[in-house]
Design an enzyme around this catalytic site. Structure first.
Site, PDB file in Angstrom:
ATOM      1  N   ARG A 120      -7.570  -4.959   8.895  1.00  0.00           N
ATOM      2  CA  ARG A 120      -7.903  -6.372   9.178  1.00  0.00           C
ATOM      3  C   ARG A 120      -8.102  -7.143   7.871  1.00  0.00           C
ATOM      4  NH1 ARG A 120     -12.897  -7.195  13.094  1.00  0.00           N
ATOM      5  NH2 ARG A 120     -13.961  -6.622  11.160  1.00  0.00           N
ATOM      6  N   ASP A 156     -17.937 -15.485  23.721  1.00  0.00           N
ATOM      7  CA  ASP A 156     -18.437 -14.901  22.477  1.00  0.00           C
ATOM      8  C   ASP A 156     -17.581 -15.494  21.360  1.00  0.00           C
ATOM      9  OD1 ASP A 156     -18.579 -13.338  20.155  1.00  0.00           O
ATOM     10  OD2 ASP A 156     -18.995 -11.505  21.268  1.00  0.00           O
ATOM     11  N   TYR A 212     -23.218 -14.481  10.470  1.00  0.00           N
ATOM     12  CA  TYR A 212     -23.018 -13.794   9.178  1.00  0.00           C
ATOM     13  C   TYR A 212     -21.556 -13.527   8.859  1.00  0.00           C
ATOM     14  CZ  TYR A 212     -23.461  -9.576  12.187  1.00  0.00           C
ATOM     15  OH  TYR A 212     -23.337  -8.640  13.182  1.00  0.00           O
ATOM     16  N   LYS A 213     -20.666 -14.026   9.712  1.00  0.00           N
ATOM     17  CA  LYS A 213     -19.239 -13.858   9.436  1.00  0.00           C
ATOM     18  C   LYS A 213     -18.755 -15.132   8.718  1.00  0.00           C
ATOM     19  CE  LYS A 213     -18.868 -10.713  13.377  1.00  0.00           C
ATOM     20  NZ  LYS A 213     -18.559  -9.447  12.703  1.00  0.00           N
ATOM     21  N   PHE A 252     -15.291  -7.062  22.014  1.00  0.00           N
ATOM     22  CA  PHE A 252     -16.117  -6.372  21.031  1.00  0.00           C
ATOM     23  C   PHE A 252     -17.049  -5.454  21.823  1.00  0.00           C
ATOM     24  CE2 PHE A 252     -19.751  -6.018  18.122  1.00  0.00           C
ATOM     25  CZ  PHE A 252     -19.076  -5.553  17.004  1.00  0.00           C
TER      26      PHE A 252
END
Lengths: 413, 413
Positions: free
Chosen positions: A372, A199, A224-225, A130
């Site tokens: 995605r 991560d 928050y995912k 990322f």
């Protein structure tokens, strides 16, 4: 006959039944008429959040005012959140620190890790990372006078050598959804004398972990995912107890002090991972996160994973069946090598995603050609998957993705 | 006759009338039966916050989901907050960055400042500073291989010399409430070739500022005190435009990237102060802050300051009149040298504060012997001040402060 069976609603229902988590979708407030496959970017709203946050604002803040730091338990709020997170990560809650953004948490954690290998000069990062992780790694490298080295894409362990202080990896690749074997990677890192920082932003809450048993050294995650903590919810860092002694980072704030309320001029770090904290905890955001994590109550991590794999298996099978060769499944077909997301390659992926959103199926786009789809096992059903692929097949069949109104670029991680 | 007049409710009302801000106390939800003099630690709840946050959670997050980054304006939320803050600080909103804790913001800002003076090796800090500032300064000094030098208490400018890269000061002393002259301090810092970084946590929202005109270089502030943003609300940093070119800090996250959504592997800083951002903005907390700042709508900074000074003048006059020599007023009596807080010294200050809280007057304690009282001009009246001093006088007169139930130590900044 196979085709019939896969697309038969009763087939979907049978898969649901086989992976039942106990109607956990009722723990979420989902908008009607939409199938939300973007929980890998922003999780849906858990039902307990609105009332809990309203109470914290109106009664704890409004009525309790400053006294709520003790009376309403604000001072210990992060500990409660850590206790709910820990079982999903396979760690001790005391070794979790919460409150900053993912970027800031990564900075502090990576910096601290590098200082534990003072004789080594390299931070090793997979270029498929990322992007922010790369930026932060560069920031830490510059701050400490270290080298930032990029590995071959997808094969960081091969680039390990005696110069590497820390290997920074993503547990799940945000583009492809591929899952890294953390145990194996930790073993390789340690064999080279390096530390492993994982991560886990794109796996926490969907892929159960055993970070401590896998001998991972440090981890940083987003809430928050798949953890559904709300937009911009505070991140967490984890440091294995073995590394606690002498752990230092460059943002020693009062909240990481051994005696925060003593207001002494000299900094004395708190014991363990608590020293990784810096400023005053974000109470409202932590309250939302605390309520959000109740959606995981009573759910066995292994059962969550089984349902996630069933949903993504079913999605892949349906895409193969319904979409033929018009899209390429980029995500590993082997469940052991997959997170909870399936990525499809299509030359007009942006238009495909926009056309699907117009049809009520929300996924997202990553440049240049990836669509995605994230599968949050707590609130999605196999019927959702079936309906989503039906819409996808229709979009591909009709060339709807090429419509000019789907031509403006937008994307949020 | 003077005694009579001061304590006459009509006298208090006349002071209120003379400094009227337009019934701004109605913009807050204050608990009945309490006089809240701790807004310098945690500001009261603005009336618009509960509904606004509820809407953000229920509709923007719950219904809008990922689309709300654009549809509900989450991506620009910090800009809106900055626009409301800027007039209180005397700066351009574009030069403000929001989202991290005060400690983290201070770290990034101080680090960036030191890098603008690469030929100098000293960070100069007044030892009366809020302790976290000292911890963070130590963290930055260690990270950059610089020296942290403490000045004589209360006189940082005297310790300036050609080695000082950055002078870090507190605009208002958190213990005494004394106000520093930033213009004069900036002049002294610049005469020595140093930069001035002002911590304005205890002045923002109560002491109007002209940071740009005063030639201050950088500032960091908290939003949960006089700005009423809520517990742990995000902090802000400000950098004068003159320093923007080449400004770097070690936590370059995607939110400070020139093109956050391009997801490119190489970091390209955004223009101006926006590059000081790191991670995803804390949307729920920023929403609360945005709504909270509406309590300042239409209020002239100078009028706010005039009322604040009137409240603290009146408090001091009443203490002199009612409490005699039993307490010492630590805060400067000259209004030009005072923030919006009055501190009293008493050997049993902790007990005094606790006894007052039991009587419904909320102040706080700072070791070893300071009772602090903050005066938020937006929601306090001169009648509140009168009632508070009446209770204080009663506590001192009755030795109530010595009661064992007020003997347990607690304090939150």
């Amino acid at each position: 006959m196979t085709t019939r069976k896969l697309t038969d609603p009763s087939y979907a229902d049978a898969l649901d039944h086989a992976t039942d988590l106990g109607a956990t979708h009722e723990r979420f407030l989902l908008p009607p008429g939409r199938i939300y496959l973007d929980g890998n970017s922003l999780g849906a709203l858990p039902a307990g959040v609105p009332e809990r946050v309203a109470r914290a604002i109106r009664h704890e803040w409004g009525d309790g005012l400053i006294g709520s730091w003790l009376d309403a338990g604000w001072a210990g709020l992060a500990d409660g959140v850590a206790a709910k997170l820990a079982p999903l990560l396979g760690v001790d809650p005391a070794d979790i620190q919460l409150g900053d953004s993912t970027s800031v948490t990564l900075f502090k954690t990576l910096y601290a890790a590098c200082r534990r290998r003072p004789d080594r000069r390299t931070i090793l990062v997979d270029p498929t990372t990322f992007p922010t992780d790369g930026y932060v790694a560069r920031g830490v490298a510059d701050a400490l006078g270290l080298e930032l080295r990029w590995s071959e894409p997808g094969d960081p362990a091969a680039a390990l050598d005696e110069h590497v202080a820390v290997l920074l990896v993503n547990h799940v690749d945000f583009r492809t959804g591929a899952l890294l074997d953390l145990r194996e990677t930790a073993r390789a890192a340690h064999a080279a004398g390096a530390l492993l920082l994982a991560d886990i932003c794109h796996s926490a809450g969907s892929v159960p972990m055993t970070l401590l048993d896998d001998d991972v050294d440090l981890a940083v995650g987003c809430t928050y995912k798949y953890l559904n903590g709300g937009p911009g919810a505070p991140a967490f860092g984890w440091v294995t107890p073995r590394l606690h002694a002498g752990l230092t980072h460059p943002i020693p704030g009062w909240w990481g002090h051994a005696e925060p309320f003593a207001m002494s001029l000299e900094y004395q770090p708190a014991a363990g991972a608590a020293r990784m904290a810096s400023g005053t905890p974000p109470v409202i955001a932590l309250t939302a996160l605390d309520a959000a994590l109740d959606a995981f109550a009573g759910v066995e991590p292994a059962a969550l994973r089984a349902r996630s794999l069933s949903l993504t298996d079913y999605f892949i099978a349906l895409v193969d069946d319904q979409c033929g060769t018009s899209v390429e499944v980029v995500t590993p077909r082997d469940g052991h090598r997959r997170g909870s997301q399936v990525s499809l390659r299509h030359p007009a992926a942006y238009g495909v995603v926009q056309a699907l959103i117009a049809r009520g199926v929300v996924g997202d786009f990553r440049a240049p050609d990836i669509a995605r789809f994230g599968f949050a096992a707590l609130y999605l059903s196999h019927r959702d998957v079936l309906a989503a692929v039906e819409e996808l097949a229709a979009v591909l069949r009709t060339d709807e993705f090429a419509h000019p109104r789907f031509a403006v670029l937008q994307a949020i991680t």
